[in-house]
Structures are given as C-alpha cells and as structure tokens.
Enzyme design. Sequence first.
Site, short mmCIF file in Angstrom:
data_model
loop_
_atom_site.label_atom_id
_atom_site.label_comp_id
_atom_site.label_asym_id
_atom_site.label_seq_id
_atom_site.Cartn_x
_atom_site.Cartn_y
_atom_site.Cartn_z
N GLU A 80 0.93 -1.23 -0.01
CA GLU A 80 -0.24 0.04 -0.09
C GLU A 80 0.85 1.26 -0.05
O GLU A 80 1.55 1.33 0.82
CB GLU A 80 -0.72 0.03 1.17
CG GLU A 80 -1.74 -1.11 1.47
CD GLU A 80 -3.00 -1.36 1.10
OE1 GLU A 80 -3.29 -0.39 0.08
OE2 GLU A 80 -3.95 -2.22 1.24
N CYS B 32 -2.23 9.45 2.70
CA CYS B 32 -1.73 8.52 1.43
C CYS B 32 -2.86 9.12 0.18
O CYS B 32 -2.48 9.27 -0.85
CB CYS B 32 -1.73 7.41 1.36
SG CYS B 32 -2.94 6.33 2.19
N GLU C 203 4.90 12.73 -4.71
CA GLU C 203 4.14 12.96 -3.60
C GLU C 203 5.01 13.65 -2.58
O GLU C 203 5.92 13.53 -2.09
CB GLU C 203 3.90 11.67 -3.03
CG GLU C 203 3.01 11.53 -1.65
CD GLU C 203 3.05 10.12 -0.90
OE1 GLU C 203 3.88 9.38 -1.18
OE2 GLU C 203 1.79 9.75 -0.63
#
Length: 495
Positions: free
Chosen positions: A261, A294, A392
């Site tokens: 993940e 996230c 990110e």
Amino acid sequence: MSQRHDTAVVATIAGVAVDTRHWIGGRRVASPATFPDTSPIDGSPLTEVARGGAHEAAAAVTAAQAAFPSWSATSREERARILHAIADGVENRIEELAAVETADNGALLRSHRRGVMPRVAHNFRFFADWLLSLAHEDFETRGHTNRISWDPAGVCALITPWNAPLMLATWKVAPALAAGNTVVLKPAEWSPLTASLLADIAAEAGLPSGVLNVVQGYGEEVGSALVSDPRVARISFTGSVPTARHIAGAAAANLVPVSLELGGKSPLLVFADSDLDLAVELAVEQYDNAGQVCLAGTRLLVESSVAEEFTQRFIVKAAALQQGDPRDEATDIGPNIHPDHFARIDGFVQRALATGARAVIGGGPNTELGGLYYRPTLLTDVAPDTEIVTEEVFGPVLTLQTFDTDEEAVALANGTRFGLAATVVTGDSERARRITEQLVAGTVWVNCFFVRDLQAPFGGARQSGIGREGGTWSFDFYCDVKNTVTAPKGWQHHG
Ligand code: NAD
C-alpha cells in the site's frame, strides 16, 4: 509477566506508561542500543526506544512460528472472541491511545479521540465478524463437491508508516490474526509508541504469547531483517515507493506473497456543473493530518470557467483553518512529523516557486509558530510534468491546474505514475459515470471524500501498490485459499 516500571524502559508519555522495549513471545525484550523518539509538537524528546536488528527480528519470527500451530488450530469463534476483547481493550483506553499517538506523531488529538481510535477498535470487530461469516458456497463439478476454505498462511511480517500509526497497523494486524496467522509488527521509527500499547492490550485480552510480536527500530535494520526472513509467509507493507522496492526484492528472494500500500498523487476534479461550495469544502479537507494522508487529493483539477471563482472561495475557506498545537480542540492543522520530512516538503515548494509557480496561499513554514508547522499552501501556475505535480509531497501542499474538456480532465488526472484514489465533483451523474470509468485509481469518490468501509477493496493502481485489502480480499491475502474436491459416494474413478 509482571511489568517493572523501570524508567529506563517504561516512559511516561502524556501521562501514560509506555514500555519502549520489543514485545517478543509474550515478554518485554530490550536491545543493547536505543534510538530517540521526539514529539513533532514542539521537538521535545519523548523517550529512547529499543533499537532492534537482525537478532530481534529472528527472535520475533521464532516466537511467532512457535505460536502458529496452536493459534491456527484455535476455532474461528474463539479467535473472534479474543479479537472483540482486544477491541474492548482499545475502547477502554481510547483517551490514553489518543494522547500518546498525538504526542508521538502530531496528528489532531480530537480526531484521534473521536475518529481514529474508535476505528482502530472497529478494525478488530469488523475482521472478527467477517471471519465468522467467511464462506464460499460449495459447487459441483460432474457430481463432485468443491469446497473453498481459507487456511492460515503462517507468520506475517507487517511493516507500517508513521502517518496513521495504530490505524494502519491494526488494519493489518486484525485480519492477519483473524485468519489464524501469527504476526510480527514493525511500526515506523518516527511514531513507535502506540504499537507497544497494542501489545499490552492484546495480552490483557487473552491473546496467547507469541501470536502478536512487536519489534522496534529502523527500517534498514530490524525491518529489512524481518522481511528477509525465509520463515515469513506473508509480507504486508504500507509506506513509500522506494522502501516498497526493497521489500518487494526481499519477497521475491523468498517467493513470498506481498501486499504493498504505497503513495499517491491523487486528483480532485471539479467540473463547472458542480456545487462549488461542496467542491471547496472537499478541497480544503485535503489539508487534513497536515497533508500526511496517502489518499489526499493533492492535485486540484478545476474546469477553467469556474477556476477563478473556485480559487476565491477556497482562499476564504482555507484562511479560516486554525494552525497550532494538535492537542488544542480548536486546531485544524498540526505539525508535520519530523525535521527531515519538513525540509523535504519545503524543498518541493521552494523548487516549484523558483520555476514559476505562484503561492495563492502559504508557500513556506509558519514562522509565527516555528517548529514543524508548515503553512497550508496552494500553488497555481505549476509547470506540467514538474515534480510538484508528479511526486508525492506528503504535506499541506496542493496544486491547482485547469482544464477545458472532459478528455483533458481525464488525461491530467491519469497523468502520474500513481493511482491510489480520485475524487470527482460534478452535478451531472452521467458525466460522473463516464469520467470515473476512465480514471486509474483503486478508490474513486463522487461528490464525497474519505468514505471508507472495511468491506470494500482498498489498494492502489500503478505504483500506488500491489494487491487489495479489506473484507474477503484481506482473507484472500492472509490465507492459503484451498479448494477441496470430493467425489460422490460410490463413484468409480476412470481417469
Ligand atoms: P517509509 O517507506 O519510509 O517507511 C515505512 C515503513 O517501512 C517504516 O516502518 C520503516 O521503518 C520501514 N522500512 C524502511 N526501510 C525498510 C526496509 N529496507 N525494509 C523493511 N522495512 C523498511 O514510509 P513512511 O515515510 O513511513 O510513510 C509515508 C509513505 O507511506 C507515503 O508514501 C504514504 O503515501 C504511504 N502511505 C500509504 C498508505 C496506503 O494505504 N496506500 C497509507 C499511509 C501511508
């Protein structure tokens, strides 16, 4: 084992006693070395924590392996009962867990109290109940019965990040234990404390020794040793893409199923036909947890005709956000996790500004508050394909880009190497259907954000991850799924 409240190993964090040693085979185990844990709220030292390595990882896997035959043979009902008892323990200690988590990772105390910790308890209840209903209907093949079962896989290595420590850890621990596996959990070194409290709670709830083990330390040391151990049957990891590459390498060497993940750079699309107040509300929500989420929709993609109006309303709404101490009820945005991470966030923003981006709000650290408080930032005029729109940031930093057609919107939305989530804001349900079908993402929200149900599959497309967890998907991962084919009575086998 009775606990010694020795100051060298038991720290008092926000008034709560936290044992800073590993939890291996139902015993507290120290390491010769420790590492410092500091609070993001004010940079104050919290405690020293046991710094595990290969030795501790191996010991934890040995303990988990020893506990596996008995736990995997424990009835589903008994496993579910113990998981519910763990949930009770979490609920009884919500205040303590919330206070320690906030001190350790700086996220809002009110959200830990009212949102996160109740969800931690729910993780155990949900997977306990799901276990009891887990079934696949038998079916026949030429008179033979096919029976599907979920067999426990063995020792699971669970590696988790710092942004939602206990929430993300228990999201793995609960299904892994429900499935009949034993577990070694390695929490992140920037927020290691609530995992230790979970070990206490699980022991008090009657989870047998060795079924849940917690090792503390750095990823490159104890984490790497853990995922490389050939006795591990499953690896589940939540964290960044670079670390995932190491972990996937270790999994490949031992041919072990791995769930990853990972990060995201999710889009939030605002169409001209949308309710702009709703769009702005959802956009401002992306600053939650100081942007360290996230799933955050950090790329605002707004139809040109409403971009100016959207931006003006966004500025007003974002200006109302209170930044400050996360223990204060009035605070909306707390600090970021660590000086290294803070510098990384600012690096992204300053490089974007140097290449022509404009900060509509924010654009740097909050100098009034000092420390690790970064001003909520919205950048426009961002150059396409630059790192600020492709990488990110994991901080309170959003970008705004505009589009004129649906095709352009989809191309922008799908234009990164990630595919974790996407949010679509539109008043036209036909457009919503058309657009969502084309988006590359594990989760898509329409006119909402962060509605999560543990029954649903969760995971990422592209480099946002491999695999899905949630509901039956979790049991599929944490088990060896078996098909048993039985011939009818009196049947003669003719090859
Ligand atoms: P990270 O990858 O730096 O660390 C995650 C964990 O991996 C930590 O426990 C760390 O100690 C461990 N680790 C590091 N190197 C290791 C190695 N070589 N072997 C084994 N373990 C190792 O990630 P982070 O900075 O803690 O977390 C932030 C990242 O997590 C962001 O990219 C974020 O998007 C992602 N994340 C994803 C989800 C999701 O569900 N998709 C949820 C939360 C966070």
